[in-house]
Write a protein that holds these residues in place. Structure first.
Motif, PDB file in Angstrom:
ATOM      1  N   GLU A 162       0.839  -1.193   0.000  1.00 25.87           N
ATOM      2  CA  GLU A 162       0.000   0.000   0.000  1.00 25.87           C
ATOM      3  C   GLU A 162       0.883   1.255   0.000  1.00 25.87           C
ATOM      4  N   LEU A 163       0.504   2.212  -0.798  1.00 26.47           N
ATOM      5  CA  LEU A 163       1.242   3.479  -0.906  1.00 26.47           C
ATOM      6  C   LEU A 163       0.778   4.448   0.163  1.00 26.47           C
ATOM      7  N   SER A 164       1.725   5.192   0.663  1.00 28.81           N
ATOM      8  CA  SER A 164       1.365   6.237   1.607  1.00 28.81           C
ATOM      9  C   SER A 164       0.833   7.442   0.845  1.00 28.81           C
ATOM     10  N   THR A 165       0.280   8.384   1.588  1.00 29.34           N
ATOM     11  CA  THR A 165      -0.276   9.587   0.943  1.00 29.34           C
ATOM     12  C   THR A 165       0.834  10.386   0.230  1.00 29.34           C
ATOM     13  N   ARG A 166       1.975  10.426   0.897  1.00 33.40           N
ATOM     14  CA  ARG A 166       3.104  11.160   0.279  1.00 33.40           C
ATOM     15  C   ARG A 166       3.522  10.508  -1.029  1.00 33.40           C
ATOM     16  N   GLU A 167       3.572   9.154  -1.024  1.00 29.61           N
ATOM     17  CA  GLU A 167       3.960   8.444  -2.237  1.00 29.61           C
ATOM     18  C   GLU A 167       2.923   8.629  -3.341  1.00 29.61           C
ATOM     19  N   GLU A 168       1.646   8.619  -2.990  1.00 32.41           N
ATOM     20  CA  GLU A 168       0.612   8.835  -3.995  1.00 32.41           C
ATOM     21  C   GLU A 168       0.757  10.224  -4.633  1.00 32.41           C
ATOM     22  N   GLN A 169       1.038  11.222  -3.807  1.00 30.59           N
ATOM     23  CA  GLN A 169       1.206  12.588  -4.354  1.00 30.59           C
ATOM     24  C   GLN A 169       2.410  12.678  -5.281  1.00 30.59           C
ATOM     25  N   ASP A 170       3.538  12.020  -4.873  1.00 29.23           N
ATOM     26  CA  ASP A 170       4.734  12.049  -5.727  1.00 29.23           C
ATOM     27  C   ASP A 170       4.484  11.369  -7.058  1.00 29.23           C
ATOM     28  N   ILE A 171       3.780  10.211  -7.030  1.00 29.92           N
ATOM     29  CA  ILE A 171       3.484   9.492  -8.275  1.00 29.92           C
ATOM     30  C   ILE A 171       2.604  10.339  -9.175  1.00 29.92           C
ATOM     31  N   GLU A 172       1.584  10.957  -8.595  1.00 25.20           N
ATOM     32  CA  GLU A 172       0.693  11.806  -9.406  1.00 25.20           C
ATOM     33  C   GLU A 172       1.470  12.972 -10.017  1.00 25.20           C
ATOM     34  N   SER A 173       2.444  13.552  -9.257  1.00 27.08           N
ATOM     35  CA  SER A 173       3.248  14.668  -9.791  1.00 27.08           C
ATOM     36  C   SER A 173       4.104  14.199 -10.967  1.00 27.08           C
ATOM     37  N   MET A 174       4.716  12.986 -10.832  1.00 24.40           N
ATOM     38  CA  MET A 174       5.529  12.457 -11.913  1.00 24.40           C
ATOM     39  C   MET A 174       4.695  12.181 -13.155  1.00 24.40           C
ATOM     40  N   ALA A 181       2.405   9.111 -19.602  1.00 24.99           N
ATOM     41  CA  ALA A 181       2.454   8.215 -18.423  1.00 24.99           C
ATOM     42  C   ALA A 181       1.294   7.239 -18.393  1.00 24.99           C
ATOM     43  N   ILE A 182       0.150   7.678 -18.936  1.00 26.63           N
ATOM     44  CA  ILE A 182      -1.033   6.812 -18.912  1.00 26.63           C
ATOM     45  C   ILE A 182      -1.185   6.095 -20.228  1.00 26.63           C
ATOM     46  N   SER A 183      -0.941   6.810 -21.351  1.00 24.47           N
ATOM     47  CA  SER A 183      -1.150   6.212 -22.670  1.00 24.47           C
ATOM     48  C   SER A 183      -0.086   5.177 -23.007  1.00 24.47           C
ATOM     49  N   ASN A 184       1.159   5.361 -22.547  1.00 27.86           N
ATOM     50  CA  ASN A 184       2.236   4.410 -22.850  1.00 27.86           C
ATOM     51  C   ASN A 184       2.951   4.102 -21.549  1.00 27.86           C
ATOM     52  N   ALA A 185       2.426   3.097 -20.848  1.00 29.20           N
ATOM     53  CA  ALA A 185       2.969   2.769 -19.532  1.00 29.20           C
ATOM     54  C   ALA A 185       4.366   2.206 -19.619  1.00 29.20           C
ATOM     55  N   GLU A 186       4.686   1.438 -20.697  1.00 31.87           N
ATOM     56  CA  GLU A 186       6.008   0.834 -20.811  1.00 31.87           C
ATOM     57  C   GLU A 186       7.080   1.906 -21.001  1.00 31.87           C
ATOM     58  N   ALA A 187       6.797   2.869 -21.829  1.00 30.77           N
ATOM     59  CA  ALA A 187       7.777   3.943 -22.027  1.00 30.77           C
ATOM     60  C   ALA A 187       7.973   4.727 -20.744  1.00 30.77           C
ATOM     61  N   PHE A 188       6.874   4.925 -20.032  1.00 25.75           N
ATOM     62  CA  PHE A 188       6.960   5.649 -18.773  1.00 25.75           C
ATOM     63  C   PHE A 188       7.780   4.868 -17.752  1.00 25.75           C
ATOM     64  N   ALA A 189       7.613   3.530 -17.765  1.00 29.37           N
ATOM     65  CA  ALA A 189       8.370   2.699 -16.842  1.00 29.37           C
ATOM     66  C   ALA A 189       9.852   2.714 -17.180  1.00 29.37           C
ATOM     67  N   GLU A 190      10.208   2.682 -18.495  1.00 33.75           N
ATOM     68  CA  GLU A 190      11.623   2.743 -18.898  1.00 33.75           C
ATOM     69  C   GLU A 190      12.263   4.056 -18.477  1.00 33.75           C
ATOM     70  N   GLN A 191      11.490   5.122 -18.618  1.00 35.92           N
ATOM     71  CA  GLN A 191      12.012   6.422 -18.202  1.00 35.92           C
ATOM     72  C   GLN A 191      12.284   6.441 -16.715  1.00 35.92           C
ATOM     73  N   LEU A 192      11.343   5.877 -15.942  1.00 35.44           N
ATOM     74  CA  LEU A 192      11.538   5.835 -14.505  1.00 35.44           C
ATOM     75  C   LEU A 192      12.730   4.971 -14.138  1.00 35.44           C
ATOM     76  N   SER A 193      12.965   3.873 -14.900  1.00 37.49           N
ATOM     77  CA  SER A 193      14.101   3.000 -14.639  1.00 37.49           C
ATOM     78  C   SER A 193      15.421   3.723 -14.887  1.00 37.49           C
ATOM     79  N   ARG A 194      15.450   4.474 -15.986  1.00 42.20           N
ATOM     80  CA  ARG A 194      16.677   5.226 -16.284  1.00 42.20           C
ATOM     81  C   ARG A 194      16.955   6.259 -15.178  1.00 42.20           C
TER      82      ARG A 194
END
Length: 779
Positions: A162-174, A181-194
């Motif tokens: 479960e995500l904390s409130t702070r983590e949910e806010q950070d994810i929404e900001s990213m 981030a929503i239309s191409n989740a794989e590209a978004f995940a690769e970017q986050l990995s880099r």
């Protein structure tokens, strides 16, 4: 589905401290209803509880709500319907079978797999998985997972956290910073990995740059470990000191526990001793009363009653387990049994003596009641004996055989006493009915049999005018024999004297009515008082009891108290019904019209007795006697009818009133007087119908039907002159003269000389006899 799962976790399961692990979109199989979600959840608190929750959208559709919950441990079977083909249907067997249709086969399989894993991990329960592909069911749980289960780490089920409130806010900001981030989740995940790799490299460089601080930290850690060792040494010394204190405290605690157990045992022992002393100790006063208490005085009887009740309580006390093994208890029980037997013997012997003594005392008082038509009262005897009623109840509960013996003794002595009293009472009643005195009765008792028979004729003559005509009929044999033809001759024989037949009949009947009423009035309170006494004294009004068969009575096995009372009353008063029937027979012999009085009186007393107690001895006995009275009444009516049929009228009597018409008028007047406001009025009305429809009037109707005028109808003579001559020839003049002499002597004995009644009656008889003789000769 991920967004829905996230929403359900946030809105429904997180507030309840639950984690959502599996979800499937379903609807009920075979029904068109709105879709709902089946969710597999576990609690975050220990012990872990695994549940299957049905979640449904609200009617407005703006939020989800929990609709139904099942415990996974209640699941017995999972049926996937088909293991080889894609089939979205499946069944879950809880307390009943729930049939579901998933939105897709993949969701169904994923949910079933989740259920299998939860069962293996948390429950290890044997749940049948039917028609499920083996690929969905793992052969065993991985070792890491098993260790986590053993260690209680329920978070190892999957990677979800479960995500904390702070983590949910950070994810929404990213996600807002990245357009895809929503239309191409794989590209978004690769970017986050880099970006994560860049951050890891930066962290490593930062750590290497801070090596000096790390060394300082390590040094501080070493010093801290040294301090820890020092503290552990001190703690060890403290523990050794506390160990001795602990041992001493344990010894003190053990000693206190033993003292407490001892105190508890002493308290229980004291309770047992107090129980035995309170409930199994009989005072010396009670023992003295049972052994030698006075059973004749009121105080002595009361002391014996109290002592017997106390003894019964001691004997019936409910002992606790183990008490019967105590020697003191055994000795007390033996003492109680000895006291019970001793007192039962004393009480039985005393009451036996009382029964015998009272029976003989009562018999000595009979003489004062013989002159009067009254029965001796037994209320003093009942009053004295009722003082022992409670003792009789005690005897009934403790010594049944002695109680039964006393009941037989009482019945035996009282039956003899009542038999003598009732016999003398009815003898007086019969003498008064027949019109003789007790002295005359004693005189006639010593005469020869022939003179005794003459005495009976004399009693009949004095008691009823009907018997007077009976003597006359023995001379001429012209009248119809029996008391039923009495009235047709008595009126013609006595109507010429100073005292008419009707006057004599009314006096006799009034006297008979009073005597019969007196007899019934004396018997009724006597029987009721005795029955009430028996019920109270022998305690037959409360509980059923088995009394042994009384001598010469019917046996009754396990009857009710009323049956016991009835049997005892039947034995005690066995002579009443016989004496009543004998008295009724005498009254009917004196005058058949007496049956009218007896029917009314007896019916009234039966009705009164039934109102008091329909099942009482008195009610039953009077009811039986009433049958005899009713039979005599019917016989009287039959005699009146036969008198109508057999009446003889001379051929010369062309015009006049038939004799039985006049007799019927007299009968009706008498009957109306007797039956006025009586319960048996219906019997008289029926008799009227029979009398009106007798033989004679049918002949009149037949003559009128043949055309004869009513005024020309006459009585048809049945006897001719030849038959009358034959009758006269059988009785010569000498025999007639002898009969007249005997009749004169009888009249002389029964009439008072001072009143000069003999001449009046005898002249009337002579004139009537001569008149009848002349009439017979003229025919």
């Amino acid at each position: 589905m991920t967004a829905i799962k996230h929403a359900l976790q946030r809105d429904i399961f997180t507030p309840n401290d639950e984690r959502l692990l599996g979800i499937v979109n379903v609807c009920k199989a075979g029904k068109k209803k709105k879709n709902c979600f089946l969710c597999a959840t576990v609690t975050t608190e220990r012990p872990v509880q695994v549940k299957v929750v049905k979640v449904k959208k609200s009617d407005k559709g703006d939020f989800y709500k929990r609709q139904q919950t099942w415990e996974l441990r209640d699941l017995t079977e999972v049926d996937a319907k088909d293991a080889s083909k894609e089939n979205p249907e499946f069944d879950l067997h809880f307390e009943k079978v729930y049939r579901w249709l998933a939105s897709s086969t993949a969701e169904k399989n994923s949910f079933i797999s989740c259920i299998w894993k939860l069962n293996q991990r948390y429950l290890r329960k044997k749940v049948e998985f039917v028609n499920v592909s083996s690929q969905l069911l793992e052969e065993s749980v991985p070792s890491g997972e098993s260790q986590s289960v053993a260690g209680g780490d329920e978070d190892a089920l999957d990677d979800y956290q479960e995500l904390s409130t702070r983590e949910e806010q950070d994810i929404e900001s990213m996600m807002e910073m990245c357009e895809y981030a929503i239309s191409n989740a794989e590209a978004f995940a690769e970017q986050l990995s880099r970006e994560l790799q860049v951050l890891d490299g930066a962290n490593i460089q930062s750590i290497m740059a801070s090596e000096k601080q790390v060394n300082i930290l390590m040094q501080l850690l070493d010093e801290a470990l040294g301090e820890v060792d020092t503290i552990e040494g001190k703690l060890s010394s403290y523990e050794e000191m506390l160990q001795s204190v602990k041992e001493q405290m344990d010894q003190i605690s053990q000693s206190n526990r033993l003292i407490q157990i001892s105190n508890t045992n002493n308290g229980k022992l004291l309770d047992e001793i107090q129980f035995l002393v309170n409930y199994m100790d009989l005072s010396k006063g009670h023992i003295r009363a049972l052994q030698e208490g006075d059973l004749t005085s009121p105080k002595g009887i009361e002391a014996c009653i109290n002592a017997s009740e106390a003894l019964l309580q001691c004997m019936n006390v409910a002992l606790r387990p183990g008490h019967e093994k105590l020697m003191a208890v055994t000795q007390q029980q033996l003492l109680f049994a000895e006291l019970r037997d001793t007192f039962a013997r004393r009480l039985t012997n005393h009451l036996n003596n009382v029964f015998v003594h009272q029976g003989h005392d009562q018999s000595s008082t009979l003489s004062q009641h013989t002159a009067e038509l009254t029965l001796p009262k037994h209320s003093p005897l009942h009053r004295d004996l009722l003082r022992y009623a409670k003792l009789m109840e005690w005897l009934k509960n403790t010594h049944r055989e002695k109680y039964e013996g006393l009941s037989r003794t009482y019945v035996d002595y009282m039956s003899r006493l009542y038999e003598r009293e009732i016999k003398d009472f009815f003898e007086v009643a019969k003498i008064k009915m027949a019109g003789t005195t007790k002295e005359a009765k004693g005189k006639f008792a010593t005469l020869p049999r022939k003179e005794s028979a003459l005495k009976q004729d004399t009693e009949s003559l004095h008691g009823s005018s009907g018997k007077l005509t009976g003597s006359t009929s023995s001379l001429n044999k012209l009248t119809v024999q029996g008391s039923n033809s009495r009235r047709s001759q008595s009126s013609s024989l006595l109507d010429m004297g100073n005292m008419s037949a009707s006057d004599l009949d009314v006096a006799d009947r009034t006297k008979f009515d009073k005597i019969f009423e007196q007899v019934l009035s004396e018997l009724e309170p006597l029987c009721l008082a005795e029955q009430d006494f028996i019920s109270k004294f022998f305690k037959l009004q409360q509980h059923p009891a088995v009394i042994p068969p009384l001598p010469e009575t019917e046996e009754l096995d396990g009857g009710t108290p009323k049956d016991m009372v009835r049997l005892m009353m039947n034995k005690i008063f066995q002579s009443i019904e016989t004496e009543l029937n004998s008295l009724i027979a005498l009254g009917d012999k004196i005058d058949s019209f007496n049956s009218l009085y007896m029917l009314v009186k007896m019916s009234h007393h039966v009705w009164t007795a039934e109102n008091v107690d329909p099942a009482s001895y008195l009610s039953t006995t009077l009811g039986n006697v009433l049958v005899t009275v009713k039979r005599n009444f019917d016989k009287c009516i039959s005699g009146q009818i036969r008198q109508m049929e057999e009446v003889k009228i001379s051929k010369k009597s062309k015009v006049g009133i038939l004799p039985f018409v006049t007799n019927f008028e007299e009968f009706a007047e008498l009957a109306e007087t007797i039956f006025r406001n009586a319960e048996r009025r219906g019997d008289l009305d029926k008799a009227y119908v029979k009398l009106i429809r007798a033989h004679f009037f049918e002949g009149v109707e037949a003559r009128v039907a043949q055309g004869v005028r009513e005024e020309e109808v006459s009585y048809q003579l049945a006897f001719n002159k030849q038959e009358l001559r034959k009758v006269i020839k059988e009785y010569p003049g000498k025999e007639v003269k002898k009969g007249l002499d005997n009749l004169y002597k009888k009249v002389d004995k029964h009439l008072c000389e001072e009143e000069s009644l003999l001449q009046v009656v005898w002249h009337s008889m002579q004139d009537e006899f001569i008149r009848q003789y002349n009439i017979a000769q003229s025919h």
